[in-house]
Design a protein around this motif. Structure first.
Motif, PDB file in Angstrom:
ATOM      1  N   THR A  78       0.824  -1.201   0.000  1.00 17.94           N
ATOM      2  CA  THR A  78       0.000   0.000   0.000  1.00 17.94           C
ATOM      3  C   THR A  78       0.859   1.253   0.000  1.00 17.94           C
ATOM      4  N   VAL A  79       1.942   1.239   0.770  1.00 14.81           N
ATOM      5  CA  VAL A  79       2.839   2.396   0.815  1.00 14.81           C
ATOM      6  C   VAL A  79       3.457   2.647  -0.560  1.00 14.81           C
ATOM      7  N   ILE A  80       3.906   1.585  -1.220  1.00 14.34           N
ATOM      8  CA  ILE A  80       4.522   1.723  -2.551  1.00 14.34           C
ATOM      9  C   ILE A  80       3.520   2.293  -3.547  1.00 14.34           C
ATOM     10  N   VAL A  81       2.332   1.703  -3.595  1.00 11.84           N
ATOM     11  CA  VAL A  81       1.306   2.145  -4.544  1.00 11.84           C
ATOM     12  C   VAL A  81       0.874   3.574  -4.250  1.00 11.84           C
ATOM     13  N   THR A  82       0.660   3.887  -2.979  1.00  5.24           N
ATOM     14  CA  THR A  82       0.157   5.208  -2.614  1.00  5.24           C
ATOM     15  C   THR A  82       1.172   6.306  -2.883  1.00  5.24           C
ATOM     16  N   VAL A  83       2.410   6.094  -2.478  1.00  9.06           N
ATOM     17  CA  VAL A  83       3.441   7.122  -2.668  1.00  9.06           C
ATOM     18  C   VAL A  83       3.663   7.397  -4.158  1.00  9.06           C
ATOM     19  N   CYS A  84       3.796   6.336  -4.954  1.00 11.08           N
ATOM     20  CA  CYS A  84       4.003   6.520  -6.396  1.00 11.08           C
ATOM     21  C   CYS A  84       2.807   7.199  -7.045  1.00 11.08           C
ATOM     22  N   THR A  85       1.609   6.822  -6.643  1.00 14.88           N
ATOM     23  CA  THR A  85       0.405   7.433  -7.201  1.00 14.88           C
ATOM     24  C   THR A  85       0.316   8.908  -6.847  1.00 14.88           C
ATOM     25  N   VAL A  86       0.640   9.254  -5.596  1.00 16.00           N
ATOM     26  CA  VAL A  86       0.596  10.649  -5.168  1.00 16.00           C
ATOM     27  C   VAL A  86       1.576  11.498  -5.974  1.00 16.00           C
ATOM     28  N   VAL A  87       2.794  10.988  -6.184  1.00 15.30           N
ATOM     29  CA  VAL A  87       3.799  11.741  -6.941  1.00 15.30           C
ATOM     30  C   VAL A  87       3.328  11.991  -8.373  1.00 15.30           C
ATOM     31  N   VAL A  88       2.824  10.951  -9.026  1.00 11.48           N
ATOM     32  CA  VAL A  88       2.369  11.085 -10.415  1.00 11.48           C
ATOM     33  C   VAL A  88       1.190  12.045 -10.507  1.00 11.48           C
ATOM     34  N   TRP A 212      -5.128   5.093  -0.613  1.00  8.08           N
ATOM     35  CA  TRP A 212      -4.937   4.219   0.550  1.00  8.08           C
ATOM     36  C   TRP A 212      -6.193   3.406   0.853  1.00  8.08           C
ATOM     37  N   ASN A 213      -7.358   4.019   0.665  1.00 10.40           N
ATOM     38  CA  ASN A 213      -8.618   3.352   0.992  1.00 10.40           C
ATOM     39  C   ASN A 213      -9.260   2.656  -0.201  1.00 10.40           C
ATOM     40  N   ALA A 214      -8.623   2.714  -1.370  1.00 12.24           N
ATOM     41  CA  ALA A 214      -9.212   2.090  -2.560  1.00 12.24           C
ATOM     42  C   ALA A 214      -9.372   0.582  -2.351  1.00 12.24           C
ATOM     43  N   PHE A 215     -10.486   0.060  -2.819  1.00  8.18           N
ATOM     44  CA  PHE A 215     -10.750  -1.376  -2.628  1.00  8.18           C
ATOM     45  C   PHE A 215     -11.022  -2.091  -3.948  1.00  8.18           C
ATOM     46  N   ARG A 225      -2.926 -12.757  -7.564  1.00  8.69           N
ATOM     47  CA  ARG A 225      -1.692 -12.468  -6.836  1.00  8.69           C
ATOM     48  C   ARG A 225      -2.036 -11.954  -5.439  1.00  8.69           C
ATOM     49  N   PRO A 226      -2.427 -12.829  -4.511  1.00  6.58           N
ATOM     50  CA  PRO A 226      -2.781 -12.368  -3.156  1.00  6.58           C
ATOM     51  C   PRO A 226      -1.632 -11.671  -2.441  1.00  6.58           C
ATOM     52  N   ASP A 227      -0.391 -11.960  -2.830  1.00  6.42           N
ATOM     53  CA  ASP A 227       0.753 -11.335  -2.172  1.00  6.42           C
ATOM     54  C   ASP A 227       0.873  -9.850  -2.516  1.00  6.42           C
ATOM     55  N   LEU A 228       0.133  -9.379  -3.514  1.00 10.44           N
ATOM     56  CA  LEU A 228       0.180  -7.977  -3.914  1.00 10.44           C
ATOM     57  C   LEU A 228      -0.994  -7.174  -3.352  1.00 10.44           C
ATOM     58  N   ARG A 229      -1.744  -7.759  -2.467  1.00  7.66           N
ATOM     59  CA  ARG A 229      -2.910  -7.067  -1.919  1.00  7.66           C
ATOM     60  C   ARG A 229      -2.504  -5.817  -1.134  1.00  7.66           C
ATOM     61  N   THR A 230      -3.405  -4.835  -1.113  1.00  9.43           N
ATOM     62  CA  THR A 230      -3.236  -3.653  -0.271  1.00  9.43           C
ATOM     63  C   THR A 230      -3.989  -3.864   1.038  1.00  9.43           C
ATOM     64  N   VAL A 231      -3.879  -2.905   1.953  1.00  6.01           N
ATOM     65  CA  VAL A 231      -4.473  -3.098   3.272  1.00  6.01           C
ATOM     66  C   VAL A 231      -5.994  -3.230   3.201  1.00  6.01           C
ATOM     67  N   SER A 232      -6.622  -2.467   2.311  1.00  6.02           N
ATOM     68  CA  SER A 232      -8.081  -2.547   2.222  1.00  6.02           C
ATOM     69  C   SER A 232      -8.530  -3.915   1.734  1.00  6.02           C
ATOM     70  N   VAL A 233      -7.825  -4.478   0.767  1.00  4.08           N
ATOM     71  CA  VAL A 233      -8.152  -5.817   0.276  1.00  4.08           C
ATOM     72  C   VAL A 233      -7.687  -6.875   1.271  1.00  4.08           C
ATOM     73  N   GLY A 234      -6.597  -6.597   1.975  1.00  2.00           N
ATOM     74  CA  GLY A 234      -6.082  -7.546   2.953  1.00  2.00           C
ATOM     75  C   GLY A 234      -7.031  -7.801   4.105  1.00  2.00           C
ATOM     76  N   MET A 235      -7.985  -6.892   4.328  1.00  2.00           N
ATOM     77  CA  MET A 235      -8.976  -7.118   5.384  1.00  2.00           C
ATOM     78  C   MET A 235      -9.787  -8.373   5.147  1.00  2.00           C
ATOM     79  N   LEU A 236      -9.848  -8.818   3.905  1.00  2.00           N
ATOM     80  CA  LEU A 236     -10.611 -10.035   3.602  1.00  2.00           C
ATOM     81  C   LEU A 236     -10.000 -11.256   4.262  1.00  2.00           C
TER      82      LEU A 236
END
Length: 281
Positions: A78-88, A212-215, A225-236
């Motif tokens: 989630t940190v990787i996806v969020t930080v890169c998305t914010v910069v772009v 961060w909250n995208a689901f 690829r369950p290993d690539l889940r973000t925190v919102s999806v990881g709640m499952l």
């Protein structure tokens, strides 16, 4: 209307303070209950109801969420996806808002109209062509594809914030930089973008929260690829076929909210200034 305002001003300060305190308590109570539930056992979550005090704090819930549910891995994704998305998003929207606000060209009003019209298009309508395009480009089931998909949205609100802010900056400032020999990139990155720090903070917070909250989109991109889940999806991971680990889910939710709260505390002053400045412009 003026009579009502005068009547409100005559109220004792302690009444206004009490009303605000009650409002704040109602506002933050769900967050406090979630933190409390993260320290309760699964049985206490239901037996104690709205009580905020756990009997014996179960810190093992955090260990179970972090290790057994692999929430640490989800948090890193989630940190990787969020930080890169914010910069772009910040760079792209700032540049778009700058061009629309400071340069007069043919078709400018049409572009603004199209951007505003995209506000009325539901996000769910674009998921099928987005996934199809990502699959053809080989970006599906990857963090890179998720970043491109998350940062490729219209982000009209961010563009309009930059548009309003840049439009209020005197043109003499950019003209002086151009006379000194500065090009487009130099004027934008070294003059205009630093001046737009409040708006950048606002866009950063808004983009951070939405990413961060995208689901739905991360769920589609991590089906195989369950290993690539973000925190919102990881709640499952806390939802089983026959039972739900509510205390573990509360612990994971508390962990996921800490970066959001920390970011807002750091940028809250700039966030408010950015909103006020863009609206005033």
């Amino acid at each position: 209307m003026s009579r009502r305002r005068r009547a409100l001003r005559r109220l004792p300060w302690w009444i206004a303070a009490a009303v605000l305190a009650i409002g704040c308590l109602i506002w933050i109570y769900p967050f406090l209950w979630m933190v409390s539930a993260s320290l309760k056992t699964s049985a206490e979550v239901f037996t104690k109801g709205l009580d905020l005090l756990p009997g014996d704090p179960a810190w093992s819930n955090y260990e179970r969420a972090w290790v057994e549910a692999e929430f640490g891995k989800y948090l890193l994704n989630t940190v990787i996806v969020t930080v890169c998305t914010v910069v772009v998003v910040v760079v792209r929207c700032a540049m778009t808002g700058y061009v629309l606000a400071r340069h007069d060209f043919r078709g400018r009003r049409i572009i603004m109209g199209v951007l505003v019209a995209t506000l009325f298009v539901p996000a769910g309508y674009t998921i099928i062509p987005l996934v199809d395009l990502s699959q053809k480009l080989g970006l599906l089931n990857s963090l890179t594809g998720m970043i491109v998909a998350m940062s490729g949205a219209a982000n009209v609100a961010a563009i309009l914030l930059y548009f309003g802010y840049f439009r209020g900056i005197p043109k003499e400032l950019t003209e002086a930089a151009l006379i000194d020999g500065a090009g487009f990139a130099t004027v934008f990155f070294r003059v205009m973008l630093p001046l737009a720090k409040p708006v950048t903070a606002t866009v950063t917070v808004l983009t951070f929260l939405s990413t961060w909250n995208a689901f739905f989109l991360p769920l589609v991109f991590t089906f195989s690829r369950p290993d690539l889940r973000t925190v919102s999806v990881g709640m499952l991971a806390f939802i089983g076929e026959n039972a739900t680990d509510w205390s573990g889910m509360a612990a994971a939710a508390t962990i996921s909210l800490l970066p959001v709260v920390a970011l807002f505390i750091v940028l809250q002053r700039y966030f408010i200034e950015g909103i006020a400045g863009a609206v005033k412009s």
